[in-house]
Design a protein around this motif. Sequence first.
Motif, mmCIF file in Angstrom:
data_model
loop_
_atom_site.group_PDB
_atom_site.id
_atom_site.type_symbol
_atom_site.label_atom_id
_atom_site.label_comp_id
_atom_site.label_asym_id
_atom_site.label_seq_id
_atom_site.Cartn_x
_atom_site.Cartn_y
_atom_site.Cartn_z
ATOM 1 N N SER A 1 3.756 22.264 -18.480
ATOM 2 C CA SER A 1 4.313 22.488 -19.807
ATOM 3 C C SER A 1 3.124 22.486 -20.766
ATOM 4 N N ASP A 2 3.375 22.840 -22.040
ATOM 5 C CA ASP A 2 2.228 23.084 -22.925
ATOM 6 C C ASP A 2 1.510 21.820 -23.389
ATOM 7 N N ASN A 3 2.180 20.662 -23.264
ATOM 8 C CA ASN A 3 1.546 19.470 -23.822
ATOM 9 C C ASN A 3 0.771 18.669 -22.771
ATOM 10 N N ALA A 4 -0.068 19.385 -22.055
ATOM 11 C CA ALA A 4 -0.866 18.721 -21.016
ATOM 12 C C ALA A 4 -1.744 17.639 -21.642
ATOM 13 N N ALA B 1 4.254 13.867 -11.850
ATOM 14 C CA ALA B 1 4.709 13.855 -13.246
ATOM 15 C C ALA B 1 3.644 14.472 -14.142
ATOM 16 N N GLN B 2 2.377 14.134 -13.854
ATOM 17 C CA GLN B 2 1.282 14.686 -14.666
ATOM 18 C C GLN B 2 1.152 16.191 -14.458
ATOM 19 N N SER C 1 2.826 21.836 -6.334
ATOM 20 C CA SER C 1 2.455 21.617 -7.729
ATOM 21 C C SER C 1 1.025 22.068 -8.006
ATOM 22 N N ILE C 2 0.124 21.677 -7.108
ATOM 23 C CA ILE C 2 -1.289 22.037 -7.305
ATOM 24 C C ILE C 2 -1.455 23.555 -7.288
ATOM 25 N N GLU D 1 0.835 -1.207 0.000
ATOM 26 C CA GLU D 1 0.000 0.000 0.000
ATOM 27 C C GLU D 1 0.864 1.249 0.000
ATOM 28 N N ARG D 2 1.906 1.172 0.811
ATOM 29 C CA ARG D 2 2.826 2.310 0.893
ATOM 30 C C ARG D 2 3.483 2.559 -0.471
ATOM 31 N N LEU D 3 3.900 1.461 -1.096
ATOM 32 C CA LEU D 3 4.508 1.569 -2.426
ATOM 33 C C LEU D 3 3.510 2.139 -3.443
ATOM 34 N N ALA D 4 2.279 1.590 -3.383
ATOM 35 C CA ALA D 4 1.248 2.023 -4.340
ATOM 36 C C ALA D 4 0.977 3.515 -4.170
ATOM 37 N N ARG D 5 0.964 3.966 -2.885
ATOM 38 C CA ARG D 5 0.682 5.376 -2.629
ATOM 39 C C ARG D 5 1.802 6.254 -3.200
ATOM 40 N N MET D 6 3.024 5.768 -2.989
ATOM 41 C CA MET D 6 4.156 6.534 -3.485
ATOM 42 C C MET D 6 4.122 6.631 -5.019
ATOM 43 N N ILE D 7 3.828 5.504 -5.637
ATOM 44 C CA ILE D 7 3.789 5.491 -7.110
ATOM 45 C C ILE D 7 2.675 6.411 -7.614
ATOM 46 N N ARG D 8 1.543 6.374 -6.920
ATOM 47 C CA ARG D 8 0.416 7.230 -7.316
ATOM 48 C C ARG D 8 0.804 8.711 -7.180
ATOM 49 N N ASP D 9 1.456 9.033 -6.046
ATOM 50 C CA ASP D 9 1.880 10.427 -5.827
ATOM 51 C C ASP D 9 2.876 10.877 -6.891
ATOM 52 N N MET D 10 3.797 9.976 -7.216
ATOM 53 C CA MET D 10 4.791 10.354 -8.219
ATOM 54 C C MET D 10 4.168 10.527 -9.590
ATOM 55 N N LEU D 11 3.233 9.644 -9.890
ATOM 56 C CA LEU D 11 2.513 9.780 -11.162
ATOM 57 C C LEU D 11 1.795 11.121 -11.206
ATOM 58 N N PHE D 12 1.193 11.465 -10.061
ATOM 59 C CA PHE D 12 0.471 12.737 -10.002
ATOM 60 C C PHE D 12 1.414 13.908 -10.277
#
Length: 482
Positions: A316-319, A309-310, A445-446, A296-307
């Motif tokens: 940048s302009d290519n949202a 990156a997005q 970021s937000i 779960e901890r890993l999944a949360r971290m990956i989700r946060d990092m994906l967020f």
Amino acid sequence: MGRVLNFNSITLRLSVMFAMSAIILLAGTGIFLYRFLEHELMRRDHEELIGKVDLYRHLLSAVDSEEQVVDTPNMFRDVIIGHPHLSLALLDRRGNILLSATDWKPPKELLENPVEVDAEPSRATMSMPTPDQPYHAIAAWGALGGNHTNKVLIALALNIDEAQSLLMRYRQTLLITLLFSVITAASLALIIARRGLRPLHAMAETASEISASHLQKRLSVADAPAELKELAVAFNSMLARLHNSFARLSDFSSDLAHELRTPINNLMGQTQVALSRQRNAEEYRAVLESNLEEYERLARMIRDMLFLAQADNAQSDNAQEPMHRELLNLRAELDKIAEFYQMAADERGVSIITNGSGAIIADRILVQRAIGNLISNALQHSPPNSEVHAIFSSTDETVELRVSNHGQGIPDKHLEKIFDRFYRITNSRSRTDTGSGLGLAIVKSIMELHGGRVSVESQANQLTIFTLHFPKTAPSVTTYTA
Ligand SMILES: Nc1ncnc2c1ncn2[C@@H]1O[C@H](COP(=O)(O)OP(=O)(O)OP(=O)(O)O)[C@@H](O)[C@H]1O
Ligand SMILES: [Mg+2]
């Protein structure tokens, strides 16, 4: 100097412009001087003719009759001896030639309007040269023996050959000088332009030595000429930004590897221990449950990092995914989040107190996440039986949310880094170390996605305050009533 000239080069353009200006200036001066000379020569000729008319009038005043003029021709011819370009004719009142030098026959037009006997000859009475008659000429009456009724017509002509040939030589010299000047000016211009642009080449050379691994190199601003200083400063600050981004990127990948290593090692260790001998179902279940926590901890971290990156991508302009902006009643959103965290707060005996109101146009999910991250941090770092305050206030341009909690506080040296990815303050006294250090990076970021920012202030063992600054972008916001 060995560089090949390119038609799209500043050196060539400067040289051409410089050479052209030199040519225009030289040619202009040459033409002006030529005209001046031409005019001066004509004036000299005219004055010579006027002088000669005066002289002949004087000679005629010493003579009594036309016969005497014919009898003493040398007296009149002597005057123009040594002046081969001068021609003379003396005529009687019927137009018959009494005497002439160089066999010149004055044309009829010249004799039609002679200067009267009592009038002074002037440049205005001069007849100008024509292709058939290449001379300046004048006709004037001269009184015989000082008697105004007895007069002789004096006709004088001055050949323009001499002046013409002088002017022609001048033209030739001018042309040759101009040709040499043009060549000299063009070569000088080329040398000057190349010298002038040398700092630019030096800059380009330094710039070409800069690569990803040598980003610490800088252009020398002190040595740059004034015109290039601004460029050098801008270039250097771009390099500094690139250097920064590169450093952060490489930090980020090493942090990432580090962060992934711990949970994976835990999982591996637990699994190896579990496999080391035969175990019953109960024991396997316990291992799997403990593993689930790490997953779960890993999944949360990956989700946060994906967020993150997005979010970077969206800036940048290519949202790829557009934000879903809508009019938000911030207080309502805050209360929902407070309710969500109520249980965690109760466990600690901490109360969440909300106040104020505000409305903005923003993405609901993102705003909830930012506020949620702050509240969760505040709860985690609050001592038991304390209060976490989340309060809205508005100015003309912004809506601000202050989330404050009591606690140990954040030491100054960490303050500017806590928004970096994976940055955590490792503290023996902190109760939980379950976080990955991405929470505040996500808040930042937000806020940037919404054109706002986040700030923090903290005093040791007193209040720690995180403030979200949202810009009021749309005018409709002000008319919104909660
Ligand atoms: N209200 C606060 N009071 C004191 N320290 C805080 C507070 N909020 C954040 N910090 C400090 O800032 C660090 C970074 O916070 P951040 O939210 O980015 O990460 P985290 O909470 O450790 O992990 P995550 O939010 O990803 O689960 C924390 O480790 C914590 O030490
Ligand atoms: Mg956090």
